[in-house]
Design a protein around this motif. Structure first.
Motif, PDB file in Angstrom:
ATOM      1  N   SER A  57     -19.029 -14.816  52.553  1.00 48.10           N
ATOM      2  CA  SER A  57     -19.066 -16.174  53.072  1.00 48.10           C
ATOM      3  C   SER A  57     -17.948 -16.961  52.412  1.00 48.10           C
ATOM      4  O   SER A  57     -17.808 -16.935  51.190  1.00 48.10           O
ATOM      5  CB  SER A  57     -20.415 -16.812  52.759  1.00 48.10           C
ATOM      6  N   VAL A  58     -17.152 -17.619  53.235  1.00 43.40           N
ATOM      7  CA  VAL A  58     -15.978 -18.317  52.719  1.00 43.40           C
ATOM      8  C   VAL A  58     -15.834 -19.661  53.418  1.00 43.40           C
ATOM      9  O   VAL A  58     -15.983 -19.758  54.636  1.00 43.40           O
ATOM     10  CB  VAL A  58     -14.699 -17.479  52.981  1.00 43.40           C
ATOM     11  N   ARG A  59     -15.523 -20.672  52.635  1.00 42.02           N
ATOM     12  CA  ARG A  59     -15.162 -21.966  53.212  1.00 42.02           C
ATOM     13  C   ARG A  59     -13.653 -21.968  53.333  1.00 42.02           C
ATOM     14  O   ARG A  59     -12.934 -21.769  52.355  1.00 42.02           O
ATOM     15  CB  ARG A  59     -15.625 -23.122  52.339  1.00 42.02           C
ATOM     16  N   SER A  64     -14.029 -25.605  57.409  1.00 40.33           N
ATOM     17  CA  SER A  64     -14.994 -24.868  58.217  1.00 40.33           C
ATOM     18  C   SER A  64     -15.466 -23.629  57.461  1.00 40.33           C
ATOM     19  O   SER A  64     -14.820 -23.159  56.529  1.00 40.33           O
ATOM     20  CB  SER A  64     -14.383 -24.477  59.567  1.00 40.33           C
ATOM     21  N   ASP A  65     -16.599 -23.104  57.870  1.00 36.01           N
ATOM     22  CA  ASP A  65     -17.162 -21.913  57.249  1.00 36.01           C
ATOM     23  C   ASP A  65     -16.815 -20.704  58.107  1.00 36.01           C
ATOM     24  O   ASP A  65     -16.980 -20.741  59.330  1.00 36.01           O
ATOM     25  CB  ASP A  65     -18.677 -22.055  57.116  1.00 36.01           C
ATOM     26  N   LEU A  66     -16.335 -19.648  57.493  1.00 35.67           N
ATOM     27  CA  LEU A  66     -15.943 -18.445  58.233  1.00 35.67           C
ATOM     28  C   LEU A  66     -17.089 -17.923  59.086  1.00 35.67           C
ATOM     29  O   LEU A  66     -16.886 -17.515  60.228  1.00 35.67           O
ATOM     30  CB  LEU A  66     -15.463 -17.359  57.270  1.00 35.67           C
ATOM     31  N   PHE A  67     -18.321 -17.948  58.568  1.00 34.73           N
ATOM     32  CA  PHE A  67     -19.459 -17.434  59.323  1.00 34.73           C
ATOM     33  C   PHE A  67     -19.663 -18.185  60.634  1.00 34.73           C
ATOM     34  O   PHE A  67     -20.146 -17.612  61.608  1.00 34.73           O
ATOM     35  CB  PHE A  67     -20.746 -17.476  58.490  1.00 34.73           C
ATOM     36  N   ASP A  68     -19.307 -19.465  60.677  1.00 37.11           N
ATOM     37  CA  ASP A  68     -19.433 -20.236  61.913  1.00 37.11           C
ATOM     38  C   ASP A  68     -18.447 -19.780  62.978  1.00 37.11           C
ATOM     39  O   ASP A  68     -18.627 -20.083  64.159  1.00 37.11           O
ATOM     40  CB  ASP A  68     -19.229 -21.732  61.646  1.00 37.11           C
TER      41      ASP A  68
END
Length: 153
Positions: A57-59, A64-68
């Motif tokens: 998981s990375v911001r 934005s968040d990579l998972f999004d």
């Protein structure tokens, strides 16, 4: 009483390495790469991608968040800034594989991860990663989809 129970069972709760750092090492749906895997510890997560492991998981730099940004099928994260993953994405489209291409020129993330491309499976585990487009994109997609070697011929 509940607090005492939770304190006694904390070892089962405080193991993020088990929950988020699990790796499918040697899986038929993961491309093996050369090099040493990041260290594994049951109590922490090493935030770099590795085939068979969950994508970290990375911001991103833009907040934005990579998972999004991950799709419901496969996702190809292209951090090259030069569309290096285009051939892999085109082959996935040709095969009618559901693939979301996430191109992001985040130099900090690229430096931390040490690669240009990360192919993420629908279960958010890394199928393949590399510093450039793979020489045989078809083989990478075959492995990621679980196509057995004798079925490829």
């Amino acid at each position: 009483q509940l607090a005492g129970f939770l304190q006694q069972e904390a070892y089962q709760l405080d193991n993020v390495g088990i929950h988020f750092g699990y790796r499918y090492s040697g899986s038929g749906a993961v491309c093996e790469i050369s090099g040493d895997a990041p260290p594994w510890n049951w109590g922490e997560v090493t935030p770099v991608p590795w085939p068979g492991g969950r994508v970290p998981s990375v911001r991103l730099g833009n907040g934005s968040d990579l998972f999004d940004l991950l799709g419901t099928g496969f996702t190809l994260v292209d951090l090259s800034g030069a569309d290096v993953g285009e051939s892999l994405a085109k082959e996935a489209i040709r095969r009618a594989l559901p693939l979301t291409l996430v191109s992001h020129d985040d130099r900090r993330l690229r430096a931390a991860w040490g690669c240009d491309l990360v192919l993420v499976r629908p279960d958010q585990h890394v199928a393949w990663l590399g510093t450039g487009s793979p020489p045989d994109v078809g083989s990478v997609l075959d492995v990621a989809c679980g196509v057995l070697r004798d079925e490829r011929s």
